[in-house]
Design a protein around this motif. Structure first.
Motif, PDB file in Angstrom:
ATOM      1  N   ALA A  88       0.805  -1.215   0.000  1.00 49.01           N
ATOM      2  CA  ALA A  88       0.000   0.000   0.000  1.00 49.01           C
ATOM      3  C   ALA A  88       0.844   1.274   0.000  1.00 49.01           C
ATOM      4  N   HIS A  89       2.088   1.159   0.397  1.00 45.78           N
ATOM      5  CA  HIS A  89       2.913   2.360   0.474  1.00 45.78           C
ATOM      6  C   HIS A  89       3.724   2.517  -0.812  1.00 45.78           C
ATOM      7  N   PRO A  90       3.539   3.630  -1.535  1.00 45.48           N
ATOM      8  CA  PRO A  90       4.217   3.805  -2.822  1.00 45.48           C
ATOM      9  C   PRO A  90       5.747   3.726  -2.749  1.00 45.48           C
ATOM     10  N   ALA A  91       6.346   4.188  -1.663  1.00 43.61           N
ATOM     11  CA  ALA A  91       7.811   4.198  -1.566  1.00 43.61           C
ATOM     12  C   ALA A  91       8.402   2.805  -1.397  1.00 43.61           C
ATOM     13  N   SER A  92       7.581   1.830  -1.011  1.00 49.24           N
ATOM     14  CA  SER A  92       8.123   0.486  -0.774  1.00 49.24           C
ATOM     15  C   SER A  92       8.636  -0.159  -2.050  1.00 49.24           C
ATOM     16  N   ARG A  93       8.013   0.158  -3.153  1.00 49.94           N
ATOM     17  CA  ARG A  93       8.422  -0.468  -4.416  1.00 49.94           C
ATOM     18  C   ARG A  93       9.849  -0.072  -4.814  1.00 49.94           C
ATOM     19  N   ALA A  94      10.275   1.112  -4.399  1.00 52.43           N
ATOM     20  CA  ALA A  94      11.613   1.588  -4.741  1.00 52.43           C
ATOM     21  C   ALA A  94      12.714   0.882  -3.955  1.00 52.43           C
ATOM     22  N   VAL A  95      12.350   0.211  -2.870  1.00 53.07           N
ATOM     23  CA  VAL A  95      13.359  -0.483  -2.061  1.00 53.07           C
ATOM     24  C   VAL A  95      13.925  -1.666  -2.833  1.00 53.07           C
ATOM     25  N   ASP A  96      13.045  -2.503  -3.367  1.00 48.60           N
ATOM     26  CA  ASP A  96      13.476  -3.705  -4.093  1.00 48.60           C
ATOM     27  C   ASP A  96      12.301  -4.194  -4.930  1.00 48.60           C
ATOM     28  N   GLU A  97      12.357  -3.956  -6.217  1.00 51.58           N
ATOM     29  CA  GLU A  97      11.250  -4.309  -7.110  1.00 51.58           C
ATOM     30  C   GLU A  97      10.965  -5.808  -7.105  1.00 51.58           C
ATOM     31  N   LEU A  98      11.997  -6.632  -7.124  1.00 54.62           N
ATOM     32  CA  LEU A  98      11.776  -8.079  -7.134  1.00 54.62           C
ATOM     33  C   LEU A  98      11.111  -8.556  -5.855  1.00 54.62           C
ATOM     34  N   LEU A  99      11.547  -8.028  -4.731  1.00 53.16           N
ATOM     35  CA  LEU A  99      10.919  -8.377  -3.459  1.00 53.16           C
ATOM     36  C   LEU A  99       9.478  -7.888  -3.437  1.00 53.16           C
ATOM     37  N   TRP A 100       9.234  -6.679  -3.919  1.00 50.74           N
ATOM     38  CA  TRP A 100       7.873  -6.131  -3.966  1.00 50.74           C
ATOM     39  C   TRP A 100       6.962  -7.054  -4.769  1.00 50.74           C
ATOM     40  N   GLN A 101       7.451  -7.545  -5.899  1.00 54.19           N
ATOM     41  CA  GLN A 101       6.668  -8.467  -6.728  1.00 54.19           C
ATOM     42  C   GLN A 101       6.423  -9.789  -5.995  1.00 54.19           C
ATOM     43  N   ALA A 102       7.432 -10.283  -5.273  1.00 53.27           N
ATOM     44  CA  ALA A 102       7.263 -11.532  -4.520  1.00 53.27           C
ATOM     45  C   ALA A 102       6.217 -11.369  -3.427  1.00 53.27           C
TER      46      ALA A 102
END
Length: 81
Positions: free
Chosen positions: A61-75
């Motif tokens: 839900a937090h937009p900034a989280s995707r910038a941390v690690d895209e592959l992890l975000w997808q997982a």
């Protein structure tokens, strides 16, 4: 489940990952959400249990989280579907 092989990371890759976390925190990512992401990463590597569904949903839900690690975000996204 899609568990990637844990790669060996160079010092430069570790520094880049830390910089991405710093940028996400500066963009307003709450520290506890980053902590959930780090716990999810350990689970993704098979070293821990996955965080609770609601905690993973907060990551997405937090937009900034995707910038941390895209592959992890997808997982994480695949995990809570």
């Amino acid at each position: 489940m899609d568990t990637p092989q844990q790669p060996r990371r160079t010092p430069e890759q570790v520094a880049a990952a830390a910089a991405a976390m710093d940028r996400a925190l500066a963009a307003g990512l709450p520290p506890d959400v980053l902590g959930t992401m780090l716990s999810a990463r350990a689970a993704w590597w098979g070293h821990a249990d996955w965080p609770a569904h609601d905690d993973l949903a907060r990551v997405l839900a937090h937009p900034a989280s995707r910038a941390v690690d895209e592959l992890l975000w997808q997982a994480i996204r695949r995990r809570i579907r």
